[in-house]
Scaffold this motif. Structure first.
Motif, PDB file in Angstrom:
ATOM      1  N   VAL A 273      -4.407  -3.362  -3.039  1.00 52.70           N
ATOM      2  CA  VAL A 273      -3.145  -4.206  -3.125  1.00 52.70           C
ATOM      3  C   VAL A 273      -1.901  -3.699  -2.272  1.00 52.70           C
ATOM      4  CG1 VAL A 273      -1.065  -5.365  -4.267  1.00 52.70           C
ATOM      5  CG2 VAL A 273      -3.748  -5.684  -5.081  1.00 52.70           C
ATOM      6  N   LEU A 274      -1.760  -2.134  -2.660  1.00 51.56           N
ATOM      7  CA  LEU A 274      -0.868  -1.416  -1.727  1.00 51.56           C
ATOM      8  C   LEU A 274      -1.254  -1.372  -0.396  1.00 51.56           C
ATOM      9  CD1 LEU A 274       0.015   1.817  -3.896  1.00 51.56           C
ATOM     10  CD2 LEU A 274       1.252  -0.405  -3.942  1.00 51.56           C
ATOM     11  N   ASN A 275      -2.240  -1.258  -0.018  1.00 54.75           N
ATOM     12  CA  ASN A 275      -2.638  -0.944   1.411  1.00 54.75           C
ATOM     13  C   ASN A 275      -2.692  -2.384   2.125  1.00 54.75           C
ATOM     14  OD1 ASN A 275      -3.209   1.571   0.990  1.00 54.75           O
ATOM     15  ND2 ASN A 275      -5.365   1.460   1.730  1.00 54.75           N
ATOM     16  N   ILE A 276      -2.877  -3.502   1.140  1.00 45.68           N
ATOM     17  CA  ILE A 276      -2.465  -4.950   1.912  1.00 45.68           C
ATOM     18  C   ILE A 276      -1.146  -5.139   2.430  1.00 45.68           C
ATOM     19  CG2 ILE A 276      -2.450  -7.260   1.407  1.00 45.68           C
ATOM     20  CD1 ILE A 276      -5.073  -6.916   0.090  1.00 45.68           C
ATOM     21  N   ILE A 277      -0.139  -4.568   1.320  1.00 45.85           N
ATOM     22  CA  ILE A 277       1.196  -4.714   1.604  1.00 45.85           C
ATOM     23  C   ILE A 277       1.708  -3.875   2.831  1.00 45.85           C
ATOM     24  CG2 ILE A 277       3.358  -4.140   0.662  1.00 45.85           C
ATOM     25  CD1 ILE A 277       2.291  -4.780  -2.239  1.00 45.85           C
ATOM     26  N   VAL A 278       1.250  -2.563   2.847  1.00 39.97           N
ATOM     27  CA  VAL A 278       1.649  -1.720   3.978  1.00 39.97           C
ATOM     28  C   VAL A 278       0.998  -2.501   5.184  1.00 39.97           C
ATOM     29  CG1 VAL A 278       0.941   0.100   5.083  1.00 39.97           C
ATOM     30  CG2 VAL A 278       1.521   0.215   2.679  1.00 39.97           C
ATOM     31  N   GLY A 279      -0.211  -2.902   5.160  1.00 38.22           N
ATOM     32  CA  GLY A 279      -0.630  -3.596   6.689  1.00 38.22           C
ATOM     33  C   GLY A 279       0.234  -4.644   6.906  1.00 38.22           C
TER      34      GLY A 279
ATOM     35  N   GLY B  99     -10.445  -1.103   4.735  1.00 39.78           N
ATOM     36  CA  GLY B  99     -10.501  -2.667   5.164  1.00 39.78           C
ATOM     37  C   GLY B  99      -9.119  -3.509   4.698  1.00 39.78           C
ATOM     38  N   ALA B 100      -8.525  -3.004   3.572  1.00 37.75           N
ATOM     39  CA  ALA B 100      -7.550  -3.622   3.030  1.00 37.75           C
ATOM     40  C   ALA B 100      -6.300  -3.335   3.784  1.00 37.75           C
ATOM     41  CB  ALA B 100      -6.872  -2.743   1.496  1.00 37.75           C
ATOM     42  N   ILE B 101      -6.190  -2.257   4.806  1.00 35.27           N
ATOM     43  CA  ILE B 101      -5.015  -2.308   5.515  1.00 35.27           C
ATOM     44  C   ILE B 101      -5.125  -3.181   6.631  1.00 35.27           C
ATOM     45  CG2 ILE B 101      -3.833  -0.643   7.229  1.00 35.27           C
ATOM     46  CD1 ILE B 101      -4.801   1.840   5.630  1.00 35.27           C
ATOM     47  N   MET B 102      -6.469  -3.509   7.077  1.00 34.11           N
ATOM     48  CA  MET B 102      -6.547  -4.359   8.172  1.00 34.11           C
ATOM     49  C   MET B 102      -6.312  -5.786   7.838  1.00 34.11           C
ATOM     50  SD  MET B 102      -6.895  -2.239  10.443  1.00 34.11           S
ATOM     51  CE  MET B 102      -6.996  -3.519  11.676  1.00 34.11           C
ATOM     52  N   VAL B 103      -6.767  -6.011   6.777  1.00 27.43           N
ATOM     53  CA  VAL B 103      -6.492  -7.472   6.087  1.00 27.43           C
ATOM     54  C   VAL B 103      -5.001  -7.956   6.008  1.00 27.43           C
ATOM     55  CG1 VAL B 103      -6.604  -8.701   3.720  1.00 27.43           C
ATOM     56  CG2 VAL B 103      -8.705  -7.667   4.681  1.00 27.43           C
ATOM     57  N   GLY B 104      -4.303  -6.663   5.416  1.00 30.20           N
ATOM     58  CA  GLY B 104      -2.840  -6.892   5.447  1.00 30.20           C
ATOM     59  C   GLY B 104      -2.415  -7.103   6.941  1.00 30.20           C
ATOM     60  N   ALA B 105      -2.760  -6.399   7.522  1.00 26.09           N
ATOM     61  CA  ALA B 105      -2.291  -6.602   9.238  1.00 26.09           C
ATOM     62  C   ALA B 105      -2.745  -7.943   9.729  1.00 26.09           C
ATOM     63  CB  ALA B 105      -2.921  -5.463  10.124  1.00 26.09           C
TER      64      ALA B 105
ATOM     65  N   VAL C  45       8.403  -7.601  -2.684  1.00 24.52           N
ATOM     66  CA  VAL C  45       6.872  -6.793  -2.384  1.00 24.52           C
ATOM     67  C   VAL C  45       7.378  -5.393  -2.005  1.00 24.52           C
ATOM     68  CG1 VAL C  45       5.085  -6.755  -0.694  1.00 24.52           C
ATOM     69  CG2 VAL C  45       5.757  -8.807  -1.506  1.00 24.52           C
ATOM     70  N   TRP C  46       8.321  -5.268  -1.039  1.00 27.17           N
ATOM     71  CA  TRP C  46       8.614  -3.874  -0.717  1.00 27.17           C
ATOM     72  C   TRP C  46       9.001  -3.097  -1.817  1.00 27.17           C
ATOM     73  CZ3 TRP C  46       8.221   0.321   1.983  1.00 27.17           C
ATOM     74  CH2 TRP C  46       9.402   1.118   1.996  1.00 27.17           C
ATOM     75  N   SER C  47       9.895  -3.664  -2.568  1.00 26.70           N
ATOM     76  CA  SER C  47      10.474  -2.937  -3.582  1.00 26.70           C
ATOM     77  C   SER C  47       9.298  -2.469  -4.493  1.00 26.70           C
ATOM     78  CB  SER C  47      11.416  -3.878  -4.647  1.00 26.70           C
ATOM     79  OG  SER C  47      12.620  -4.353  -3.796  1.00 26.70           O
ATOM     80  N   PHE C  48       8.245  -3.181  -5.076  1.00 23.77           N
ATOM     81  CA  PHE C  48       6.962  -2.868  -5.722  1.00 23.77           C
ATOM     82  C   PHE C  48       6.500  -1.916  -4.856  1.00 23.77           C
ATOM     83  CE2 PHE C  48       2.669  -3.227  -6.687  1.00 23.77           C
ATOM     84  CZ  PHE C  48       2.562  -3.061  -7.999  1.00 23.77           C
ATOM     85  N   LEU C  49       6.140  -1.791  -3.774  1.00 17.67           N
ATOM     86  CA  LEU C  49       5.350  -0.724  -2.890  1.00 17.67           C
ATOM     87  C   LEU C  49       6.330   0.583  -3.017  1.00 17.67           C
ATOM     88  CD1 LEU C  49       3.406   0.092  -0.752  1.00 17.67           C
ATOM     89  CD2 LEU C  49       4.751  -0.854   0.937  1.00 17.67           C
ATOM     90  N   ALA C  50       7.564   0.417  -2.830  1.00 15.97           N
ATOM     91  CA  ALA C  50       8.533   1.665  -2.870  1.00 15.97           C
ATOM     92  C   ALA C  50       8.500   2.269  -4.312  1.00 15.97           C
ATOM     93  CB  ALA C  50       9.897   1.179  -2.505  1.00 15.97           C
ATOM     94  N   GLY C  51       8.372   1.450  -5.352  1.00 20.02           N
ATOM     95  CA  GLY C  51       8.240   2.064  -6.820  1.00 20.02           C
ATOM     96  C   GLY C  51       6.852   3.001  -6.597  1.00 20.02           C
ATOM     97  N   SER C  52       5.891   2.445  -6.204  1.00 23.53           N
ATOM     98  CA  SER C  52       4.397   3.075  -6.247  1.00 23.53           C
ATOM     99  C   SER C  52       4.467   4.258  -5.467  1.00 23.53           C
ATOM    100  CB  SER C  52       3.260   2.023  -5.900  1.00 23.53           C
ATOM    101  OG  SER C  52       3.552   1.771  -4.645  1.00 23.53           O
ATOM    102  N   ILE C  53       4.962   4.341  -4.189  1.00 22.11           N
ATOM    103  CA  ILE C  53       5.186   5.375  -3.102  1.00 22.11           C
ATOM    104  C   ILE C  53       5.809   6.489  -3.957  1.00 22.11           C
ATOM    105  CG2 ILE C  53       6.112   6.363  -1.064  1.00 22.11           C
ATOM    106  CD1 ILE C  53       5.291   3.361   0.114  1.00 22.11           C
ATOM    107  N   ILE C  54       7.140   6.340  -4.479  1.00 18.17           N
ATOM    108  CA  ILE C  54       7.995   7.270  -5.107  1.00 18.17           C
ATOM    109  C   ILE C  54       7.179   8.034  -6.106  1.00 18.17           C
ATOM    110  CG2 ILE C  54       9.941   7.673  -6.651  1.00 18.17           C
ATOM    111  CD1 ILE C  54      11.169   5.434  -4.937  1.00 18.17           C
TER     112      ILE C  54
END
Length: 243
Positions: free
Chosen positions: A123-129, A179-185, A201-210
């Motif tokens: 899920v995180l990689n999809i968001i990044v993509g 594959g998840a990164i490319m799915v997100g892209a 979505v970015w806020s959720f991603l930011a928390g996980s990255i931190i």
């Protein structure tokens, strides 16, 4: 999707697929490499993630969606939720490994833990993509700096997942994350979410990255090199501020 976004998506996917399996510690001492990566990551947190969270809160404050009336002053709660979820997943993985060491003489997680772990990181990689769709709006230097920070982050997260899950990660997990990164892209090219949704979505991603940076990318005092850490921080911060 802009050209740079697609290129970065492919580059980040390759981190999971191939690059992270290379033994770079044969060329660079592990404590120096991890300390340098930790320094870059700290620079990324303070100069990129925190300002982006502030921007996300501004987006919510200007939202006309009724539900956002409560969240407009609590955007950091979304980041906190992301942090707590991935902290819980990490503790779960550690407990699973401990149980298997004591009962099955195996230093890896069970199958259920593996798949749940991979699902959340996918899920995180999809968001990044997906978020890479807007990378073309930034300068070339900013694109490169973003790629370096996320690539180092992916490399160390990959190392941690391989430590937790061993062979299942190499056989299946890394390919799913690739594959998840490319799915997100591709999703970013196919449709666009509202600014409010992207902010959440970015806020959720930011928390996980931190969480991942604080837990995995800051080496402890016995495995760290302060000058490598300082060098990574100063170099990344200097480039960000000059971009």
């Amino acid at each position: 999707m802009e050209g740079p976004g697609l290129i970065l998506a492919v580059g980040l996917a390759l981190i999971h697929a191939f690059v992270s399996k290379r033994n770079i510690f044969a060329f660079i001492p592990e404590h120096r490499w991890l300390s340098f990566a930790g320094g870059v990551s700290i620079g990324y947190v303070f100069l990129e993630i925190f300002p982006e969270l502030s921007h996300a809160q501004e987006e919510l404050e200007h939202s006309a969606v009724p539900l956002m009336a409560y969240l407009e002053n609590h955007i950091y709660i979304i980041a906190l939720v992301g942090l707590l979820i991935f902290y819980g997943l990490d503790i779960w993985a550690l407990n699973s490994r401990k149980f298997n060491r004591e009962n099955h003489n195996s230093d890896s997680t069970d199958t259920i833990t593996f798949w749940i772990h991979i699902a959340f990181f996918s899920v995180l990689n999809i968001i990044v993509g997906y978020l890479l769709q807007d990378i073309g709006e930034h300068s070339l230097l900013q694109c490169i700096l973003f790629f370096v920070a996320i690539a180092l982050h992916f490399f160390i997260v990959d190392r941690s997942l391989r430590e937790h899950h061993s062979m299942p990660y190499d056989k299946q997990g890394r390919w799913i994350l690739t594959g998840a990164i490319m799915v997100g892209a591709i999703a970013g090219q196919a449709f666009h979410l509202s600014e409010v949704t992207v902010s959440l979505v970015w806020s959720f991603l930011a928390g996980s990255i931190i969480l991942n940076i604080l837990k995995r990318e800051l080496p402890d005092e016995q495995q760290s090199c302060f000058f490598s850490f300082l060098g990574g921080t100063i170099l990344y911060a200097g480039l960000i501020l000059s971009s």
